[in-house]
Design a protein around this motif. Structure first.
Motif, mmCIF file in Angstrom:
data_model
loop_
_atom_site.group_PDB
_atom_site.id
_atom_site.type_symbol
_atom_site.label_atom_id
_atom_site.label_comp_id
_atom_site.label_asym_id
_atom_site.label_seq_id
_atom_site.Cartn_x
_atom_site.Cartn_y
_atom_site.Cartn_z
ATOM 1 N N MET A 285 0.904 -1.278 0.114
ATOM 2 C CA MET A 285 -0.095 0.217 -0.056
ATOM 3 C C MET A 285 0.825 1.177 -0.126
ATOM 4 O O MET A 285 0.988 1.848 1.146
ATOM 5 C CB MET A 285 -1.071 -0.040 1.235
ATOM 6 C CG MET A 285 -1.993 -1.266 1.086
ATOM 7 S SD MET A 285 -2.900 -1.132 -0.467
ATOM 8 C CE MET A 285 -3.988 0.268 0.248
ATOM 9 N N ASP B 60 1.798 5.017 -1.599
ATOM 10 C CA ASP B 60 1.094 5.875 -2.090
ATOM 11 C C ASP B 60 2.039 6.713 -3.281
ATOM 12 O O ASP B 60 2.677 7.517 -3.037
ATOM 13 C CB ASP B 60 0.989 7.261 -1.056
ATOM 14 C CG ASP B 60 0.087 8.437 -1.561
ATOM 15 O OD1 ASP B 60 -0.331 8.369 -2.788
ATOM 16 O OD2 ASP B 60 -0.156 9.276 -0.869
ATOM 17 N N ALA C 90 -2.543 1.873 6.294
ATOM 18 C CA ALA C 90 -3.194 1.138 5.230
ATOM 19 C C ALA C 90 -3.553 -0.199 5.797
ATOM 20 O O ALA C 90 -3.071 -0.642 6.783
ATOM 21 C CB ALA C 90 -2.365 0.774 4.279
ATOM 22 N N THR D 47 -5.711 -3.984 4.458
ATOM 23 C CA THR D 47 -6.080 -4.922 3.162
ATOM 24 C C THR D 47 -6.680 -6.373 3.817
ATOM 25 O O THR D 47 -6.032 -6.671 4.640
ATOM 26 C CB THR D 47 -4.908 -5.148 2.153
ATOM 27 O OG1 THR D 47 -3.842 -5.848 2.827
ATOM 28 C CG2 THR D 47 -4.272 -3.872 1.509
ATOM 29 N N GLN E 231 -9.444 -2.599 0.291
ATOM 30 C CA GLN E 231 -7.916 -2.098 0.666
ATOM 31 C C GLN E 231 -8.106 -0.641 0.965
ATOM 32 O O GLN E 231 -8.974 0.097 -0.050
ATOM 33 C CB GLN E 231 -7.195 -2.457 -0.259
ATOM 34 C CG GLN E 231 -7.580 -2.263 -1.812
ATOM 35 C CD GLN E 231 -6.655 -2.550 -2.789
ATOM 36 O OE1 GLN E 231 -5.713 -1.956 -3.251
ATOM 37 N NE2 GLN E 231 -6.632 -3.869 -3.136
ATOM 38 N N SER E 232 -7.533 0.120 1.577
ATOM 39 C CA SER E 232 -7.651 1.330 1.985
ATOM 40 C C SER E 232 -6.410 1.881 2.629
ATOM 41 O O SER E 232 -5.528 1.126 3.241
ATOM 42 C CB SER E 232 -8.640 1.672 2.839
ATOM 43 O OG SER E 232 -8.593 1.502 4.183
ATOM 44 N N PHE E 233 -5.983 3.110 2.233
ATOM 45 C CA PHE E 233 -4.993 3.874 3.045
ATOM 46 C C PHE E 233 -5.407 5.312 3.242
ATOM 47 O O PHE E 233 -6.058 6.101 2.465
ATOM 48 C CB PHE E 233 -3.844 3.852 2.196
ATOM 49 C CG PHE E 233 -3.289 4.720 0.981
ATOM 50 C CD1 PHE E 233 -3.296 6.055 0.918
ATOM 51 C CD2 PHE E 233 -3.414 4.104 -0.313
ATOM 52 C CE1 PHE E 233 -3.034 6.861 0.038
ATOM 53 C CE2 PHE E 233 -3.360 4.919 -1.218
ATOM 54 C CZ PHE E 233 -3.150 6.234 -1.244
ATOM 55 N N ASN F 176 -2.888 8.967 4.064
ATOM 56 C CA ASN F 176 -1.834 9.347 3.992
ATOM 57 C C ASN F 176 -1.720 10.865 4.309
ATOM 58 O O ASN F 176 -2.221 11.624 3.524
ATOM 59 C CB ASN F 176 -1.091 8.935 2.598
ATOM 60 C CG ASN F 176 0.736 9.218 2.649
ATOM 61 O OD1 ASN F 176 1.059 9.222 3.877
ATOM 62 N ND2 ASN F 176 1.031 9.685 1.589
ATOM 63 N N ARG G 84 -6.773 10.094 1.002
ATOM 64 C CA ARG G 84 -7.446 8.651 1.409
ATOM 65 C C ARG G 84 -7.868 7.926 0.082
ATOM 66 O O ARG G 84 -8.310 8.681 -0.930
ATOM 67 C CB ARG G 84 -8.726 9.156 2.213
ATOM 68 C CG ARG G 84 -8.124 9.832 3.214
ATOM 69 C CD ARG G 84 -9.599 10.012 4.114
ATOM 70 N NE ARG G 84 -9.446 10.568 5.813
ATOM 71 C CZ ARG G 84 -9.322 11.655 5.777
ATOM 72 N NH1 ARG G 84 -9.228 12.658 4.792
ATOM 73 N NH2 ARG G 84 -8.985 12.105 7.126
ATOM 74 N N ARG H 109 -9.761 4.188 -1.249
ATOM 75 C CA ARG H 109 -10.562 3.081 -0.496
ATOM 76 C C ARG H 109 -11.210 2.129 -1.925
ATOM 77 O O ARG H 109 -11.555 2.838 -2.872
ATOM 78 C CB ARG H 109 -11.827 3.309 0.283
ATOM 79 C CG ARG H 109 -12.471 2.418 0.723
ATOM 80 C CD ARG H 109 -13.613 2.723 1.823
ATOM 81 N NE ARG H 109 -14.835 3.443 1.261
ATOM 82 C CZ ARG H 109 -14.816 4.877 1.263
ATOM 83 N NH1 ARG H 109 -14.089 5.506 1.781
ATOM 84 N NH2 ARG H 109 -15.983 5.376 0.528
#
Length: 702
Positions: A129, A131, A354, A356, A381-383, A385, A420, A422
């Motif tokens: 994950m 960015d 993040a 997953t 899955q998401s992050f 930052n 963000r 998602r």
């Protein structure tokens, strides 16, 4: 399809000539092992027989209707790569190291598409994950890996967002219910020093553990730059019975100094500037603003449970936390009289969190004569930052004298930004067999949400996408497996245009035909694949300003050949050839019909490992990187380069039986110290290729 793959006959014959000797000498011996090799058992030799990466279930590569290459642990041991870039040097369809000696990030291009360098890497089946719109990009050290699977072509049906060229799935070493250990110390040029260990054993009949770690420091090939890394990975495997297993893992890595990541103009690298070429050691930065620190943590688990012989549930999940700290001054081109270099300053602190998770339910059943392996999956899955950064002009530099002129770099106000992302997806795949026929049908629905928040604005974008794949393969008893396949993909991103708006996701589709051959009872595998791949809504990176701009379409057509073979009891090797014809189409910037940068049309490689007896193993390789364009306007070419690598290992038990397990090894990359440009992001940003590297290893396996 025939017109799509028009290649000069002589080129194809030359490529096939590489493989002819390997086919003639193919090993016919049936190798019997105590346990059958699967996608999660340790690899053996240079050829993996199965993979999970293309279908998310264990499947023989010769029956997989997609081009998949596997770099094994043995190959990594012999070639001793310091990063994943180097580990993929001998893989068809893959162009790595286009950032040359700058090793801060893994820069991997698949079939001509590099996806911002960071959007095509996975770890144990889950996306790393990173960015791509910031400097927070994760990197895994190859010492922790047992294999690297390269799945070529769009793969959104199983993985969601995907770049067109494919993905790289790294598989970490797993705990074993048998005692095994490895220890090594290393030293090399540029003051390189390091050590590593790896130990696994059973605690009892149900629990096994593994502890792997390493450290490495180097002054690098660049002036005033160094790399420093410490990493450790504990893991625990619980198997109470043959139907249930739970694997817990952690990967902790600290890079107090991330080395160099900058470039030089074409005037001074590809050809001479008025005052000559710049040395490969050239440093364009500022000693007071020269920072890159990275601290990454990945915690994950894999749960597998067989309800019965027909129904299996799997859940893979991970949490990632990564902090980076960057301060860097870098050149952005010559002044008109070539007396000075203009420079830019970028700084960023970044904190990324993040999650997953991938849930899979697999059902095995028959309908009449058809045998089904049906996989239903839900993944997420998401992050988030959080960054604090600035980008502004810096002082000019005379690269020959080191003189700097105003404006003097001041402390600029940093701007907070929160990105963000998602993605939620549901997928269904049916792997159908009928006698020697194999058909795969798959589809997926994704919802992707991107949000970018600054002190003055909030941008949000939501995209829904349905992807599909289909393939047909027939396996002859002689070992030949011809196939045809279709797949598509979507590539959303957190990237912005010059006005700060989030960019439209890129979509792609591919048609592929291929032929694989594995003689029954042999571990050798030979393959050829031809593809026609188109990506829409392509963007280009603008280095100065750190934004992207829309361009149009990219059309890729090519052929890949690969051989992985144990030629004799003493000789193993791998050979590869890539033809890749990339063109812009329907562009808005006047580049229609041009070839994008970082896309060599021809690449070839050959590596051979020979047991010379008396405990001595010799390795030798040659890599050819064909001409590529330095810019999308196709005004300047980057010359082709041929590079030689070599290794020699001596097992010390040949000297004294009491030293069984001890060895010494020497690896040399770019043996002739060839001076070359590895790749360019336009004529203003070219990367010197890695100079000759020499690394000596003293190790002990037990």
């Amino acid at each position: 399809m025939t017109a799509a793959f028009s290649i000069k006959r002589s080129r194809l014959l030359c490529a096939l000539a590489i493989f002819a000797p390997l086919t003639t000498l193919a090993d016919d011996t049936l190798v019997v092992t105590a346990k059958p090799q699967t996608a999660v058992t340790p690899t053996d030799g240079y050829t993996a027989k199965t993979s999970q990466s293309a279908t998310k279930s264990d499947k023989p590569l010769v029956l997989t209707a997609q081009s998949v290459s596997v770099v094994t642990r043995q190959q990594m041991n012999d070639q001793n790569p310091v990063n994943v870039n180097e580990a993929l040097n001998y893989t068809p369809g893959v162009f790595t190291n286009f950032s040359g000696g700058a090793t801060r990030y893994d820069t991997i291009s698949l079939r001509g598409f590099h996806g911002g360098d960071v959007n095509n890497t996975f770890l144990d089946g889950l996306r790393l994950m990173s960015d791509g719109a910031s400097y927070n990009a994760l990197q895994i050290d190859p010492w922790f890996l047992d294999r690297i699977d390269v799945v070529k072509g769009p793969s959104s049906t199983l993985y969601g967002q995907s770049i067109p060229g494919g993905l790289v799935n790294m598989t970490t070493k797993r705990p074993q219910f048998a005692n095994e250990g490895h220890f090594r110390l290393q030293g090399g040029n540029n003051n390189t020093m390091g050590g590593a260990f790896d130990y696994t054993d059973a605690i009892n009949d149900e629990v096994a553990f593994r502890l792997t770690g390493m450290t490495r420091t180097s002054d690098t090939m660049y002036d005033h730059q160094r790399e420093e890394r410490y990493a450790i990975s504990p893991s625990l495997l619980y198997q109470p019975n043959e139907d249930t297993s739970l694997l817990l893992r952690a990967y902790l890595q600290k890079d107090p100094s991330g080395g160099y990541h900058s470039a030089v103009p074409a005037e001074g690298s590809i050809y001479s500037a008025p005052n000559g070429k710049l040395p490969r050691s050239f440093f364009d930065g500022d000693s007071e603003h020269n920072v890159f620190k990275r601290w990454q943590q990945i915690y994950s688990y894999e749960l597998t449970h067989n309800f019965n012989d027909s129904l299996t549930f799997r859940q893979n999940a991970s949490y990632t936390h990564s902090n980076t700290d960057l301060e860097q001054v870098y050149q952005i081109g010559w002044t008109p009289d070539y007396s000075m270099m203009n420079r830019w300053f970028s700084a960023e602190t970044s904190s990324l969190n993040a999650y997953t998770v991938d849930n899979q339910l697999e059902a095995d059943f028959n309908t009449a004569a058809l045998v089904h392996k049906l996989t239903f999956g839900l993944d997420y899955q998401s992050f988030t930052n959080d960054t604090l950064g600035v980008s502004a002009p810096a002082s000019q530099l005379n690269p020959y004298t080191g003189e700097q002129v105003t404006p003097v770099l001041d402390d600029y106000t940093r701007t907070p930004n929160t990105r963000r992302y998602r993605q939620t997806g549901a997928y269904l795949q049916d792997d159908i067999s009928l006698d020697n026929w194999n058909v795969i049908l798959g589809t997926r629905y994704d919802r992707m949400v991107t949000k970018n928040t600054t002190p003055t604005d909030t941008g949000r974008r939501q995209d829904d996408y349905i992807s599909a794949r289909g393939s047909v393969l027939y396996h002859f008893e002689s070992g030949f497996s011809p196939y045809v396949s279709y797949s598509d993909a979507i590539t959303p991103s957190t990237l912005q245009d010059s006005t700060g708006n989030l960019l439209t996701p890129m979509t792609s589709k591919q048609y592929e035909i291929g032929l694989k051959y594995q003689q029954p009872g042999s571990s050798s595998l030979y393959s050829i694949a031809a593809y026609d791949l188109t990506q829409n809504d392509v963007t280009n990176r603008i280095v100065q300003g750190s934004y992207n701009e829309p361009v149009g379409k990219v059309h890729s057509q090519g052929v890949e050949l690969e051989a992985r073979s144990k030629l004799t009891d003493r000789l193993s090797g791998t050979a590869a050839y890539t033809y890749n014809n990339l063109k812009y189409k329907e562009t808005v910037d006047g580049t229609d019909g041009n070839t994008p940068y970082l896309a060599p049309r021809h690449m070839a490689s050959l590596w051979a490992q020979y047991d010379a007896g008396l405990g001595i193993n010799l390795g030798a390789g040659v890599r050819y990187i064909g001409k590529q364009w330095a810019d999308n306007q196709n005004t300047l070419r980057v010359p082709a380069a041929t590079l030689l690598d070599a290794s020699v290992r001596m097992n010390m038990d040949s000297v004294a039986p009491s030293m069984k397990g001890a060895y010494v090894q020497l690896n040399v990359n770019n043996l002739t110290d060839r001076e070359y440009v590895a790749g360019c992001y336009g004529t203003g940003y070219c990367y010197w290729g890695t100079e000759r590297t020499v690394v000596a290893t003293v190790g002990y396996d037990f």
